[in-house]
Every structure is written in structure tokens, then in C-alpha cells.
Design an enzyme around this catalytic site. Sequence first.
Site, PDB file in Angstrom:
ATOM      1  N   LYS A 124     144.973  22.072   7.990  1.00 34.31           N
ATOM      2  CA  LYS A 124     145.248  22.402   6.599  1.00 34.31           C
ATOM      3  C   LYS A 124     144.709  21.300   5.691  1.00 34.31           C
ATOM      4  O   LYS A 124     144.965  20.106   5.912  1.00 34.31           O
ATOM      5  CB  LYS A 124     146.755  22.558   6.375  1.00 34.31           C
ATOM      6  CG  LYS A 124     147.367  23.720   7.145  1.00 34.31           C
ATOM      7  CD  LYS A 124     146.845  25.058   6.644  1.00 34.31           C
ATOM      8  CE  LYS A 124     147.538  26.209   7.342  1.00 34.31           C
ATOM      9  NZ  LYS A 124     147.103  27.526   6.837  1.00 34.31           N
ATOM     10  N   ASP A 178     141.353  24.788   6.362  1.00 33.53           N
ATOM     11  CA  ASP A 178     141.957  25.869   5.578  1.00 33.53           C
ATOM     12  C   ASP A 178     142.594  25.287   4.320  1.00 33.53           C
ATOM     13  O   ASP A 178     143.570  24.534   4.400  1.00 33.53           O
ATOM     14  CB  ASP A 178     143.010  26.570   6.441  1.00 33.53           C
ATOM     15  CG  ASP A 178     143.682  27.738   5.740  1.00 33.53           C
ATOM     16  OD1 ASP A 178     143.308  28.052   4.598  1.00 33.53           O
ATOM     17  OD2 ASP A 178     144.581  28.335   6.351  1.00 33.53           O
ATOM     18  N   GLU A 182     138.225  27.915   5.226  1.00 33.94           N
ATOM     19  CA  GLU A 182     139.058  29.085   4.983  1.00 33.94           C
ATOM     20  C   GLU A 182     139.739  29.037   3.621  1.00 33.94           C
ATOM     21  O   GLU A 182     140.217  27.980   3.198  1.00 33.94           O
ATOM     22  CB  GLU A 182     140.109  29.160   6.094  1.00 33.94           C
ATOM     23  CG  GLU A 182     141.018  30.370   6.039  1.00 33.94           C
ATOM     24  CD  GLU A 182     141.910  30.449   7.266  1.00 33.94           C
ATOM     25  OE1 GLU A 182     142.992  31.042   7.164  1.00 33.94           O
ATOM     26  OE2 GLU A 182     141.525  29.914   8.333  1.00 33.94           O
ATOM     27  N   GLU A 216     143.475  36.555   4.435  1.00 26.97           N
ATOM     28  CA  GLU A 216     144.933  36.453   4.496  1.00 26.97           C
ATOM     29  C   GLU A 216     145.590  37.023   3.245  1.00 26.97           C
ATOM     30  O   GLU A 216     146.658  37.626   3.321  1.00 26.97           O
ATOM     31  CB  GLU A 216     145.312  34.983   4.681  1.00 26.97           C
ATOM     32  CG  GLU A 216     146.786  34.685   4.585  1.00 26.97           C
ATOM     33  CD  GLU A 216     147.083  33.197   4.748  1.00 26.97           C
ATOM     34  OE1 GLU A 216     148.230  32.815   4.534  1.00 26.97           O
ATOM     35  OE2 GLU A 216     146.152  32.439   5.112  1.00 26.97           O
ATOM     36  N   ASP A 227     144.695  41.025   8.099  1.00 32.67           N
ATOM     37  CA  ASP A 227     145.988  40.873   8.762  1.00 32.67           C
ATOM     38  C   ASP A 227     146.745  42.198   8.656  1.00 32.67           C
ATOM     39  O   ASP A 227     147.014  42.682   7.555  1.00 32.67           O
ATOM     40  CB  ASP A 227     146.780  39.752   8.089  1.00 32.67           C
ATOM     41  CG  ASP A 227     148.071  39.396   8.819  1.00 32.67           C
ATOM     42  OD1 ASP A 227     148.619  40.257   9.518  1.00 32.67           O
ATOM     43  OD2 ASP A 227     148.524  38.243   8.663  1.00 32.67           O
ATOM     44  N   HIS A 263     144.025  36.894  10.562  1.00 28.41           N
ATOM     45  CA  HIS A 263     145.163  36.046  10.258  1.00 28.41           C
ATOM     46  C   HIS A 263     146.374  36.706  10.917  1.00 28.41           C
ATOM     47  O   HIS A 263     146.485  37.932  10.934  1.00 28.41           O
ATOM     48  CB  HIS A 263     145.364  35.962   8.743  1.00 28.41           C
ATOM     49  CG  HIS A 263     146.595  35.211   8.345  1.00 28.41           C
ATOM     50  ND1 HIS A 263     147.786  35.844   8.050  1.00 28.41           N
ATOM     51  CD2 HIS A 263     146.826  33.886   8.199  1.00 28.41           C
ATOM     52  CE1 HIS A 263     148.693  34.941   7.730  1.00 28.41           C
ATOM     53  NE2 HIS A 263     148.139  33.744   7.815  1.00 28.41           N
TER      54      HIS A 263
END
Length: 409
Positions: free
Chosen positions: A214, A243, A269, A296, A319, A346
Site C-alpha cells: 500500500k 496500490d 493500482e 475495485e 470484483d 479484487h
Amino acid sequence: MISNISTSDQRFPLAEGEGIDAIHQNPVYSYSVTQLEDDSGITGTGLAFTLGGGNDLVCQVAQRFAERFKGCEIEEIMSDFGTHFHALAEDPQMRWLGPHKGVVHLALASVTNACFDLWAKKRGLPLWKLLLELTPEQFVATLDLTYLEDVLTRDEAIALLQDQHSTRSQREAVIKDGYPGYDTSVGWFNYSDELVRENCKKAIAEGFSAMKLKVGSADPDRDIRRANIVREVAGPDAKVMVDANQQWNLPDAIKICNRLRDMNPFWIEEPTHPDDILGHRTLADEIKPLKLAAGEHMPNRIIFKNYLQSGSLGFVQVDAVRVGGVSEFLAISLMAKKYGLPVVPHVGDMGQIHQHLVIANHIAMGHEALFLEHIPHLRQHFTQPAVVEQGVYRTPMEPGSSSDLIGLA
């Protein structure tokens, strides 16, 4: 026939630090659960994913949608599910609250996923196997392709599946071998540098050759430092993803993505706002050959269509507990196949449903079996938790979509 319908607001607090990213600082992983019980006592369970607040609102709408199926036979529903999906998504009053996004669309996901789970259980098959046993015509009958006709008609979808049928046997080894996973929990946003380092070592020891960090810090130097820690520990051959969870504006995204070049991210991401399709297009051009991943927070197939048309994505992260469920997931996967892009979901469901869907994507559509996100934080709450060994998802063999929660089965 379906004789009983219920919804349930299920919320699961996480351990300290888990699930935190640059935007979502207090997540409570939660499911809006729909259950459809038929008169033989079989119950289909459907999940939609939230981070806590508003989960009860999704349940309220899901109850309203699901009531339409009371007294119906699941085989009859699923023989033309695309039509039923369309009717619910286009409800003249509820549509105003979307359309095709937000609370109402999450509710549709919960109901849709319950229908697919009940269908698979009634046939005594894991969901992946049920999908593979459908003819192309039956497969496409479960989809709503409206608003996609400019890029994917019903006949084109059927032809795409037919074209892949003769080479299926070349891809069926994935059933025995399992589907590769990647570890998304090595570097949650609030983890210390040292914990990130130790988690990377642990992931490698557990057989993962791909992992995600992250980013999106107020100080970009922190992101660069931590990304290089992951690369250093994982080595040059591992796939390392970063991400940002939509944290950056476009100018910052361009600057920081270019600074990340040296650690060679496999993808970057959610770099900026998910509705900014043109911004993603600009960023993709500015940082070539680095690739972007997103999905996502894309709520429906039309948004995915526009992203595919823009050429801004390298990886499609649809997702099934975020869009309108399994049905819309499969429609988006077919579009992505037409555009030649890999689908790497995701997993708001923690990989429970998606372990079925990626097998169907690979065998039925010919998608590359790249890898599937692995988040283990809720596995203790499922009656049949996903099994990941040596970095690989083992193929589930129990009937259904692996969605049953302990205490609700």
C-alpha cells in the site's frame, strides 16, 4: 421453489493495522448477506462487500429485490437470469438511487450471488464446474449485455466462448494444479518498515512469488523507500505491485509513478479517482511501459467498458461482490477477453467466490491464469475457507460458491 428469504448484516472487526490503506483508515470488513432457501432445505448464500457503515442499508434493498424470487424455481430463474438481472437493475424507482452503482447495485450483487450459489448447490456442483458445464448459449443467458452492444453483442459473446471450447483441455490442468495467488497483506499502509520487511520474507517462505504494498503517503519518499524494501526482499524476479487506493491527484500520480520506475512495479493500482477515465488515460501515456490496474471501485460493466475503450488499463480488477455479482463479473470478463486484457480480481469476498470465477475465466474464456489476490483476514468466518498452499489456491470441490458463513449456513 424458493420459500424463504432473509438478509443479514455481518461485520467483522480486523486486527490492528489490517486492511488499512491511504484512504480507508478504519475498515470493518462487512458483508450484506442474502440467503435464499428452497423447499428442499437448500440455502443459497450471496455476499456484497462493504467497510461497515451502510451495510444495513444494502441489506434492506437486497431484501426488497430478493422478494421477487419467492415462489420461483431456481432453474427457471437461472435459465434466463440476464433478463431478471436487467429487471432488477432497471427498477423504475430504485434505479433513481444509482443507476447501477452504490447501495442499490451492491444489493443486486448480494441477491445475484445468492442465486448462483443456490443454483450450484441444487446441481451438486462447485460453481466453477457448473459454469464450465453450461453451453455458450446457456452461459450468455445468465448475463445482461445491455449498454455493451457497441463492443459485445450476444452473438459475439457466444462466439467467443465457442472459439475457446476446442482448446479447453489445454487449460484444465489448473483444476488439479490450483490457481496461483499473490499476497496483498505484506504491506498494509500503517505497517512499519520492519514489519513490511518481515512480512515479505514470510510471504516468500509460504510460496508466494508476487506481493503488494500500500502506498499513497503524504510524504512520497516513504512510498519509494517502502517499495524498494519490498523489491529488495522479494528479489528482481518477483512480481511486486503497489496500490495507492485513489489517493493521488493526476499531477502527483505522474510524478510518483515515474519515481517508482526504478523498483519495477508489475502494476500501479488505483492511482487516482476511479471515475477519472481520461486521467487514467493521460497517466498511462505518461508512465509507459509501466501499467495501471483498477476496478475495485468501478461499480458496473458500462464504466469498465469505457475504461477498456480508453486503453488506460493493463489489468482489470473487477470484483463480484462490488459490481452486480457473478453475472456482471462474467460479462466484464468477456469484454476484457475481447480487448486482450487479463482479469485479476479484487477480492472483497476474500477470494471465496473468485477462486471459482478465475477458473471459469481461464478454462471457458481463455484468460491467462496469472494470479488471484489472497487476503486471509476473514477465513475463520467461512464454513469452507479458501485453501491456499505454497502460494496456490487449491480448487474447491464442495457444491456452491464457498460463500457460507459460520452461524449462517
